[in-house]
Design an enzyme around this catalytic site. Structure first.
Site, mmCIF file in Angstrom:
data_model
loop_
_atom_site.group_PDB
_atom_site.id
_atom_site.type_symbol
_atom_site.label_atom_id
_atom_site.label_comp_id
_atom_site.label_asym_id
_atom_site.label_seq_id
_atom_site.Cartn_x
_atom_site.Cartn_y
_atom_site.Cartn_z
ATOM 1 N N PRO A 8 24.017 24.920 -0.211
ATOM 2 C CA PRO A 8 25.293 25.025 -0.943
ATOM 3 C C PRO A 8 26.001 26.347 -0.637
ATOM 4 O O PRO A 8 25.372 27.293 -0.172
ATOM 5 C CB PRO A 8 24.860 24.969 -2.401
ATOM 6 C CG PRO A 8 23.472 25.529 -2.411
ATOM 7 C CD PRO A 8 22.852 25.145 -1.082
ATOM 8 N N CYS A 9 27.302 26.403 -0.937
ATOM 9 C CA CYS A 9 28.051 27.647 -0.824
ATOM 10 C C CYS A 9 27.483 28.621 -1.851
ATOM 11 O O CYS A 9 27.026 28.182 -2.900
ATOM 12 C CB CYS A 9 29.532 27.416 -1.106
ATOM 13 S SG CYS A 9 30.321 26.496 0.231
ATOM 14 N N PRO A 10 27.461 29.910 -1.629
ATOM 15 C CA PRO A 10 28.091 30.652 -0.533
ATOM 16 C C PRO A 10 27.192 30.863 0.686
ATOM 17 O O PRO A 10 27.563 31.607 1.577
ATOM 18 C CB PRO A 10 28.361 32.006 -1.189
ATOM 19 C CG PRO A 10 27.198 32.202 -2.101
ATOM 20 C CD PRO A 10 26.819 30.827 -2.595
ATOM 21 N N TYR A 11 25.985 30.250 0.724
ATOM 22 C CA TYR A 11 25.036 30.557 1.798
ATOM 23 C C TYR A 11 25.595 30.302 3.202
ATOM 24 O O TYR A 11 25.358 31.115 4.106
ATOM 25 C CB TYR A 11 23.704 29.826 1.565
ATOM 26 C CG TYR A 11 23.052 30.276 0.281
ATOM 27 C CD1 TYR A 11 22.459 31.529 0.191
ATOM 28 C CD2 TYR A 11 23.091 29.492 -0.862
ATOM 29 C CE1 TYR A 11 21.906 31.976 -1.002
ATOM 30 C CE2 TYR A 11 22.548 29.922 -2.057
ATOM 31 C CZ TYR A 11 21.955 31.170 -2.128
ATOM 32 O OH TYR A 11 21.425 31.616 -3.308
ATOM 33 N N CYS B 70 28.828 21.627 2.761
ATOM 34 C CA CYS B 70 29.438 22.089 1.510
ATOM 35 C C CYS B 70 30.936 22.134 1.810
ATOM 36 O O CYS B 70 31.400 23.083 2.440
ATOM 37 C CB CYS B 70 28.924 23.472 1.114
ATOM 38 S SG CYS B 70 29.933 24.255 -0.164
#
Lengths: 401, 79
Positions: free
Chosen positions: B18-21, B45
């Protein structure tokens, strides 16, 4: 290019986030003016928790929090309930039109814990502070309730600590970059766009018909209008991928301020709109400005960063097939229910004995208006300052190389 | 359509994260690239559309192309 082609392109592509957030601000003002109610989702999630308890045989008639929320009716007969159905309708249509439906399992076990625990903390904090991002940014602040300012500032602090916490090694992504050559197979994705697009149009049409049926056949104008507004809210957040969690989180992580700036501008726009409705007699929603808003805001800010999304953001991601956010949603309902469970013991101390502060009463109508704008301006300056600090650090790091 | 897509030399497949990764990893990966390298980032994402392009530019890198026609959005970036 034909008109249908252009229309299709608009519904297929992403929408720009800044105008989308401002549009949400304007719509929330009209939603307030026309229906007299507020764009919020966590309240209804709390009621879902209440219904689940009732269904499993728990008597909740003496739980104070559920009495405040009002458990009468069902999701089909409550304004908040049908608004959320409309939101899901708009979200499903946006997801299918944009070909964004895909079943994804969480990347690792640690993400599952993050989603569940973050979701519970955020759900608990949101309800302790009487609302999530929507209730503060699109309802509380433009409606001159001081509690929303306490909540928002505490949330930013919570977000900061959430960022520090999730940057620990434990949470970092394990994915590695690979070198590839012409021989490396392309990642091919199945093309299902066309069928999905038609299906999206069907879903959107059905929601429109349902809303019109409520207005013109059943005669429940308020419910029908709420559903129409919900579908617009849902369509916009999903098409523009609006993530309120990212607004302040990414300001700290990568120094990006696009979303936080957009939110302040949207609040400035909706403040004057709400003000005009209040002047002609629509009552604003003013909540207790007690320690509950500060503790709740900080917990909420921390929780949404750990979970990766807030109460409004998990909705469209869950529909897109991101199972991570199904877990966040479940966590939110659990957290809200836990808060309802302890509410009667803590409420007098942290909330109900504190005053409900309406800035328009504290400073007079125009004094309050001016004060709200002053606070919005200071918030905007704070955002610019945080962004500037990040750039300075970034340039310093580049220079050192 | 195919002609617009630059040929990547490296790939960062962030699907399921998922964000922010995806954005964080993209910036980290770009630091390791040479001047002629082109990185393909794949993220499912969709919200990455609001962070990867802006973050890449902010950190002084160049965004060459975005393909957002599928559930997994592909970004082509270089130093």
């Amino acid at each position: 290019m034909s008109i249908t082609h252009e229309l299709k392109r608009m519904l297929t592509s992403f929408w720009r986030p800044t105008p989308a957030v401002i549009a949400l601000g304007v719509l929330s003002v009209y939603y307030f003016g026309i229906t007299g109610t507020y764009w919020a989702v966590t309240g209804e999630f709390t009621r879902w928790g209440g219904h689940i308890l009732e269904a499993s045989g728990v008597d909740i008639s003496d739980w104070g929090y559920f009495n405040i929320m009002g458990m009468q009716g069902t999701s089909l007969t409550r304004v908040d309930g049908v608004m959320i159905i409309g939101m899901f309708g708009g979200i499903i249509a946006a997801t299918l039109w944009g070909n964004k439906l895909k079943f994804r399992l969480p990347a690792s076990r640690i993400r599952i814990y993050q989603a569940l625990i973050g979701g519970i903390i955020a759900g608990f904090g949101a309800r302790l502070g009487m609302g999530c991002n929507l209730a503060s940014l699109f309802t509380g602040i433009p409606q001159f309730s001081a509690h929303a300012w306490f909540f928002t500032i505490a949330m930013i602090v919570g977000v900061y600590f959430g960022v520090k916490f999730t940057q620990l090694k434990l949470f970092r992504s394990k994915v590695q970059m690979q070198a590839i050559s012409c021989d490396t197979p392309q990642i091919v994705q199945k093309d299902r766009a066309k069928g999905f697009f038609t299906f999206g149009t069907i879903v959107f049409s059905l929601i429109m018909l349902w809303a019109l049926y409520l207005i013109f056949v059943v005669g429940s104008t308020k419910l029908g209008v709420a559903m129409l507004f919900g579908s617009a809210f849902g369509l916009i957040i999903a098409k523009a991928q609006i993530c309120f969690t990212s607004a302040f989180r990414d300001l700290f992580i990568t120094g990006r301020s696009q979303m936080s700036r957009a939110i302040v501008i949207a609040m400035a726009v909706s403040t004057i709109g709400i003000f005009s409705y209040i002047l002609i007699g629509v009552p604003p929603k003013i909540m207790w400005a007690g320690p509950n808003t500060i503790i709740g805001g900080a917990l909420f800010g921390f929780g949404i960063v750990v979970a990766g999304g807030c109460e409004c953001g998990w909705m469209y991601r869950a529909v897109e097939g991101q199972t991570h956010f199904w877990i966040v949603g479940i966590g939110n309902v659990i957290g809200a229910t836990l808060l309802a469970f302890v509410w009667d013991d803590i409420a007098p101390l942290v909330a109900t004995s504190w005053p409900k502060i309406n800035l328009l009463e504290s400073f007079g109508a125009y004094g309050g208006l001016l004060f709200n704008y002053l606070l919005l301006f200071l918030l905007f300056l704070l955002i610019l300052k945080i962004e500037k600090n990040y750039s300075k650090k970034l340039n310093g790091a580049n220079y050192a190389k | 359509m195919q002609n617009n897509i630059p040929t990547p030399t490296h790939r960062l497949d962030m699907q399921t994260e998922p964000c922010p990764y995806p954005a964080i990893k993209t910036i980290e990966a770009l630091r390791e690239l040479g001047d002629d390298d082109i990185l393909e980032v794949i993220s499912d994402c969709p919200q990455s559309i609001n962070n990867i392009p802006l973050d890449v530019e902010k950190h002084g890198y160049k965004l060459l192309h975005i393909d957002s026609s599928s559930p997994s959005v592909r970004y082509f970036v270089k130093r």
